[in-house]
Design a protein around this motif. Structure first.
Motif, PDB file in Angstrom:
ATOM      1  N   UNK A 121      30.197   0.023   9.662  1.00 61.31           N
ATOM      2  CA  UNK A 121      31.435   1.029  10.045  1.00 61.31           C
ATOM      3  C   UNK A 121      32.218   0.532  11.526  1.00 61.31           C
ATOM      4  N   UNK A 122      31.591  -0.457  12.033  1.00 60.72           N
ATOM      5  CA  UNK A 122      32.140  -0.687  13.263  1.00 60.72           C
ATOM      6  C   UNK A 122      33.639  -1.177  12.853  1.00 60.72           C
ATOM      7  N   UNK A 123      33.915  -1.726  12.062  1.00 61.49           N
ATOM      8  CA  UNK A 123      35.220  -2.401  11.732  1.00 61.49           C
ATOM      9  C   UNK A 123      36.467  -1.207  11.694  1.00 61.49           C
ATOM     10  N   UNK A 124      35.866   0.058  11.194  1.00 62.82           N
ATOM     11  CA  UNK A 124      36.601   1.047  11.139  1.00 62.82           C
ATOM     12  C   UNK A 124      36.433   2.012  12.558  1.00 62.82           C
ATOM     13  N   UNK A 125      35.769   1.661  13.439  1.00 62.17           N
ATOM     14  CA  UNK A 125      35.548   2.468  14.688  1.00 62.17           C
ATOM     15  C   UNK A 125      36.643   2.963  15.466  1.00 62.17           C
ATOM     16  N   UNK A 126      37.860   2.032  15.382  1.00 57.99           N
ATOM     17  CA  UNK A 126      39.049   2.681  16.249  1.00 57.99           C
ATOM     18  C   UNK A 126      40.161   3.213  15.262  1.00 57.99           C
ATOM     19  N   UNK A 127      39.884   3.023  14.026  1.00 56.27           N
ATOM     20  CA  UNK A 127      40.778   3.931  13.105  1.00 56.27           C
ATOM     21  C   UNK A 127      41.374   5.189  13.594  1.00 56.27           C
ATOM     22  N   UNK A 128      40.502   5.816  14.015  1.00 57.33           N
ATOM     23  CA  UNK A 128      40.875   7.480  14.444  1.00 57.33           C
ATOM     24  C   UNK A 128      41.982   7.495  15.446  1.00 57.33           C
ATOM     25  N   UNK A 129      41.966   6.450  16.249  1.00 61.11           N
ATOM     26  CA  UNK A 129      42.943   6.306  17.412  1.00 61.11           C
ATOM     27  C   UNK A 129      44.488   6.430  17.013  1.00 61.11           C
ATOM     28  N   UNK A 130      44.539   6.152  15.615  1.00 59.30           N
ATOM     29  CA  UNK A 130      45.964   5.863  15.208  1.00 59.30           C
ATOM     30  C   UNK A 130      46.516   7.374  15.163  1.00 59.30           C
ATOM     31  N   UNK A 131      45.821   8.246  15.047  1.00 59.51           N
ATOM     32  CA  UNK A 131      46.254   9.804  15.153  1.00 59.51           C
ATOM     33  C   UNK A 131      46.548  10.187  16.553  1.00 59.51           C
ATOM     34  N   UNK A 132      47.637  10.632  16.679  1.00 58.36           N
ATOM     35  CA  UNK A 132      48.454  10.996  18.020  1.00 58.36           C
ATOM     36  C   UNK A 132      47.409  12.140  18.491  1.00 58.36           C
ATOM     37  N   UNK A 133      46.856  13.119  17.691  1.00 56.84           N
ATOM     38  CA  UNK A 133      46.114  14.162  18.265  1.00 56.84           C
ATOM     39  C   UNK A 133      44.874  13.692  18.766  1.00 56.84           C
ATOM     40  N   UNK A 134      44.199  12.654  18.142  1.00 58.92           N
ATOM     41  CA  UNK A 134      42.908  11.860  18.702  1.00 58.92           C
ATOM     42  C   UNK A 134      43.159  11.227  19.725  1.00 58.92           C
ATOM     43  N   UNK A 135      44.299  10.399  19.705  1.00 61.70           N
ATOM     44  CA  UNK A 135      44.431   9.636  20.963  1.00 61.70           C
ATOM     45  C   UNK A 135      44.806  10.316  22.099  1.00 61.70           C
ATOM     46  N   UNK A 136      45.448  11.415  22.217  1.00 64.03           N
ATOM     47  CA  UNK A 136      45.989  12.205  23.145  1.00 64.03           C
ATOM     48  C   UNK A 136      44.426  12.859  23.736  1.00 64.03           C
ATOM     49  N   UNK A 137      43.739  13.218  22.728  1.00 63.70           N
ATOM     50  CA  UNK A 137      42.465  13.939  23.518  1.00 63.70           C
ATOM     51  C   UNK A 137      41.539  12.991  24.113  1.00 63.70           C
ATOM     52  N   UNK A 138      41.419  11.567  23.405  1.00 66.49           N
ATOM     53  CA  UNK A 138      40.673  10.513  24.013  1.00 66.49           C
ATOM     54  C   UNK A 138      41.115  10.335  25.598  1.00 66.49           C
ATOM     55  N   UNK A 139      42.615  10.161  25.559  1.00 72.63           N
ATOM     56  CA  UNK A 139      42.942   9.735  26.780  1.00 72.63           C
ATOM     57  C   UNK A 139      42.818  10.903  27.893  1.00 72.63           C
ATOM     58  N   UNK A 140      42.867  12.259  27.436  1.00 73.55           N
ATOM     59  CA  UNK A 140      42.458  13.392  28.474  1.00 73.55           C
ATOM     60  C   UNK A 140      41.165  13.443  28.828  1.00 73.55           C
ATOM     61  N   UNK A 141      40.195  13.282  27.749  1.00 74.21           N
ATOM     62  CA  UNK A 141      38.831  13.385  27.942  1.00 74.21           C
ATOM     63  C   UNK A 141      38.281  12.193  28.576  1.00 74.21           C
ATOM     64  N   UNK A 142      38.642  11.055  28.258  1.00 70.29           N
ATOM     65  CA  UNK A 142      38.450   9.727  28.837  1.00 70.29           C
ATOM     66  C   UNK A 142      38.779   9.655  30.399  1.00 70.29           C
ATOM     67  N   UNK A 143      40.078   9.795  30.640  1.00 71.20           N
ATOM     68  CA  UNK A 143      40.672   9.590  31.696  1.00 71.20           C
ATOM     69  C   UNK A 143      40.496  10.723  32.891  1.00 71.20           C
TER      70      UNK A 143
END
Length: 307
Positions: A202-224
């Motif tokens: 599943x590692x190859x698909x690990x970063x697929x969710x980042x293509x969603x603007x909703x998830x990307x924004x959440x990761x940027x907020x939660x991570x940063x």
């Protein structure tokens, strides 16, 4: 330090909104792993650009990793599975006991004793949270003994983190503590997410969710913001204030979470929200006004005294 504590509470308050939206599309450990990967990468880039300075030697890692194991690792694991076996309202009520755990551990480990007045206002603040949660969940009996025990584990994980971070503040700066926390969280939660995603294929698909603007924004907020900036604020506050005062400031997170829900998700605001708000704010004010005599911490390397 007071502004840092309030800033962390505000950031964490909005993080519930971000997390709730993202979890509609992604698994729990997967989201947490992406969050801490981004946070660790961000701090590494800032270090490479010499915007922040990290001076950690191999001999410094054991105590810092111990802090990271308490928070974020143990806390997130206990909290996530505790919520699974209870209702969210019951989980919120038990998590609100963190100031009590920090008070007990502060007395036992740091010898930072609260005054009778402070104890009263700590309980008043927690009562405000209890009013909000219990009024929302009247008649709800979804909890289980296992869930309660897991959430108590989360409470004491946060309590130990508070104590360990404050104790280490005489030797390490808040940025160094935060740096090790982010990398430890990134490594451990990536492993857990890989297991949850059914192995290495599943590692190859690990970063697929980042293509969603909703998830990307959440990761940027939660991570940063919620990981790097908020934890830096907390570690800074813990280096200047007693653990009991810092944890009570964190109760403001409940108020911010309610505000975010009302404004951005059109959730209702009832009389018990107002009453709980008054109790929480009064408790935060009283705990920080009626400060007793504090122990002096001396940095063995710089001889700097922190009242």
């Amino acid at each position: 330090p007071y502004l840092a504590g309030i800033g962390a509470a505000c950031i964490f308050g909005f993080s519930f909104l971000m997390t709730k939206n993202a979890l509609e599309q992604i698994e729990v450990f997967h989201l947490i792993a992406l969050r801490f990967q981004f946070a660790a990468l961000l701090m590494t880039v800032l270090t490479a650009l010499k915007i922040i300075k990290i001076s950690i030697k191999p001999k410094d890692l054991p105590p810092l990793i111990l802090i990271a194991l308490a928070q974020p690792v143990c806390y997130f694991i206990f909290e996530t599975f505790g919520i699974k076996y209870t209702s969210s309202s019951e989980a919120g009520l038990l998590i609100a006991l963190i100031p009590i755990a920090a008070t007990i551990l502060s007395a036992l480990i740091l010898k930072e004793y609260t005054t009778i007045k402070q104890l009263f206002f700590i309980l008043l603040s927690i009562s405000g949270i209890a009013i909000i949660i219990l009024a929302q969940s009247s008649g709800n009996n979804e909890g289980s003994l296992m869930g309660y025990l897991l959430l108590i584990g989360a409470v004491f994980s946060a309590g130990f983190y508070t104590i360990l971070s404050r104790k280490s503040s005489t030797r390490y700066n808040p940025i160094e503590i935060t740096f090790v926390m982010m990398w430890t969280g990134a490594i451990i939660f990536t492993i857990l997410a890989s297991i949850q995603l059914e192995g290495l294929e599943a590692i190859g698909k690990f970063y697929e969710p980042v293509s969603s603007a909703n998830i990307l924004f959440a990761i940027l907020y939660l991570g940063g913001f919620s990981s790097v900036l908020a934890f830096f604020f907390i570690n800074f506050a813990l280096s200047k204030l007693p653990a009991t005062q810092t944890t009570v400031l964190a109760n403001l997170t409940t108020l911010i979470a309610v505000f975010a829900g009302v404004v951005f998700r059109n959730e209702p605001f009832y009389w018990f929200h107002l009453l709980g708000t008054i109790f929480i704010l009064t408790g935060v004010w009283g705990t920080n006004v009626f400060v007793g005599k504090r122990r002096t911490l001396i940095n063995p390397e710089t001889k700097v005294m922190k009242a």
